[in-house]
Design a protein around this motif. Structure first.
Motif, PDB file in Angstrom:
ATOM      1  N   ILE A   1      52.800 -34.856  56.015  1.00 10.04           N
ATOM      2  CA  ILE A   1      52.322 -33.551  56.471  1.00 10.04           C
ATOM      3  C   ILE A   1      51.047 -33.748  57.281  1.00 10.04           C
ATOM      4  CG2 ILE A   1      51.582 -31.238  55.758  1.00 10.04           C
ATOM      5  CD1 ILE A   1      53.136 -31.729  53.133  1.00 10.04           C
TER       6      ILE A   1
ATOM      7  N   ARG B   1      47.955 -31.741  58.979  1.00 16.09           N
ATOM      8  CA  ARG B   1      47.227 -30.477  59.026  1.00 16.09           C
ATOM      9  C   ARG B   1      46.160 -30.509  60.118  1.00 16.09           C
ATOM     10  NH1 ARG B   1      44.062 -28.366  53.787  1.00 16.09           N
ATOM     11  NH2 ARG B   1      46.229 -28.072  53.074  1.00 16.09           N
TER      12      ARG B   1
ATOM     13  N   ARG C   1      58.097 -36.408  52.790  1.00 16.19           N
ATOM     14  CA  ARG C   1      57.622 -36.037  54.124  1.00 16.19           C
ATOM     15  C   ARG C   1      56.167 -36.476  54.292  1.00 16.19           C
ATOM     16  NH1 ARG C   1      58.218 -29.968  52.054  1.00 16.19           N
ATOM     17  NH2 ARG C   1      59.868 -31.114  51.025  1.00 16.19           N
TER      18      ARG C   1
ATOM     19  N   LYS D   1      55.332 -31.224  59.839  1.00 18.54           N
ATOM     20  CA  LYS D   1      55.916 -32.200  58.916  1.00 18.54           C
ATOM     21  C   LYS D   1      56.778 -33.205  59.665  1.00 18.54           C
ATOM     22  CE  LYS D   1      56.062 -28.748  55.200  1.00 18.54           C
ATOM     23  NZ  LYS D   1      55.427 -27.682  56.024  1.00 18.54           N
TER      24      LYS D   1
ATOM     25  N   GLU E   1      50.095 -26.615  59.736  1.00 17.61           N
ATOM     26  CA  GLU E   1      50.661 -27.870  59.271  1.00 17.61           C
ATOM     27  C   GLU E   1      52.013 -28.134  59.913  1.00 17.61           C
ATOM     28  OE1 GLU E   1      50.738 -27.761  55.002  1.00 17.61           O
ATOM     29  OE2 GLU E   1      48.644 -28.404  54.862  1.00 17.61           O
TER      30      GLU E   1
END
Length: 298
Positions: A186, A188, A184, A197, A195
């Motif tokens: 991610i 943030r 994945r 994904k 967060e």
């Protein structure tokens, strides 16, 4: 004995806490290192300078970062010491103490990522260069040091190989980790810590993800690569819309990504012919627009 200007980073390479003990005060001001720095980066406010010394990865460990004020006095010194953990959380590489010999090769070193926009933090990490093709996830242990207190914090949880990049305004931190299954990307939000994904069903557990490249025309759009055996896949990611799509797929030896151009245009060069292929992200159909030529300059 811990020097006021010496911060030990061992704890950040383990799965312990997010910060370590503060160095004890000392009236002595050590002189700057006389050797030439591999990287020099000034803080956004112009009052501080960070110097990166990588040393030699094939002999003694002398890698460190020095943070100085504009008069040249060292405020903090961060040595490259401790251990690096693998994806399984076990010790993968033991870093020798400063001045001691490395055992085996290749070896990682210490790198500056960037300053925070308010000049209060310096971000740094470890990186490993390998013989042959460099993996996309080749970085470890993203950390930051507080310039006022000397406290070091682990920025990303987890262990093992990673790839990461801040957006130009540092509103977002995008990263991938080799220990994440399924694979994945991610995203943030650095202000809220929230967060999100992005993943695709076709991403297998051995996929390499990285080379995050932000658009110079937008603070929330970027491209990144995935590597699967001999093939690279170029993806476009829009953070505001939380959408991603495959733009282009090519063999590793066949193309070179030439970056962003206005109106969300990406360009690639074929190797060795130097043909220029242009792709509009909105309608990702490759189009050859010319051939790059070498121009001699006096």
């Amino acid at each position: 004995m811990i020097d006021r200007f010496l911060i030990l980073g061992v704890c950040f390479l383990t799965a312990c806490t997010n910060q370590i003990n503060l160095a004890s005060p000392s009236p002595a001001i050590p002189p700057p290192t006389e050797e030439s720095a591999d990287e020099i980066i000034y803080s956004p406010d112009g009052l501080l300078v960070a110097k990166e010394y990588r040393g030699s990865s094939y002999s003694t460990n002398t890698a460190k970062i020095e943070i100085q004020d504009i008069k040249g006095s060292i405020l903090w010194k961060i040595p490259f010491e401790g251990v690096i953990l693998g994806r399984d959380g076990k010790v993968w590489i033991e870093i020798p103490a400063q001045g001691e010999q490395w055992k085996g090769e290749p070896n990682p070193s210490l790198y500056i990522l960037e300053w925070s926009r308010d000049s209060q933090y310096l971000y740094f990490y470890y990186r490993l260069f390998v013989d042959g093709r460099q993996p996309l996830m080749d970085s470890y242990d993203l950390q930051r040091v507080n310039i006022n207190t000397g406290v070091i914090e682990k920025v990303l949880q987890g262990t093992g190989d990673m790839a990461f990049s801040f957006s130009p305004n540092q509103e977002y931190l995008v990263y991938s980790r080799g220990q994440d299954i399924p694979r994945r990307v991610i995203i943030r939000n650095t202000s809220s810590g929230v967060e999100q994904k992005i993943s695709f069903p076709e991403w297998d557990d051995d996929l390499d993800i990285g080379d995050f490249d932000w658009s110079p025309y937008s603070e929330s759009e970027l491209q990144f690569l995935t590597l699967n055996e001999e093939w690279l896949q170029n993806y476009y990611l829009n953070i505001q819309e939380l959408s991603a799509k495959l733009v282009f797929e090519f063999r590793v030896e066949d193309y070179w990504n030439d970056g962003w151009f206005p109106n969300n245009i990406l360009r690639f060069k074929t190797l060795p012919e130097n043909e220029i292929t242009e792709i509009d992200i909105a309608m990702p159909t490759p189009k050859i627009i010319g051939t790059a030529t070498m121009v001699a300059t006096p």
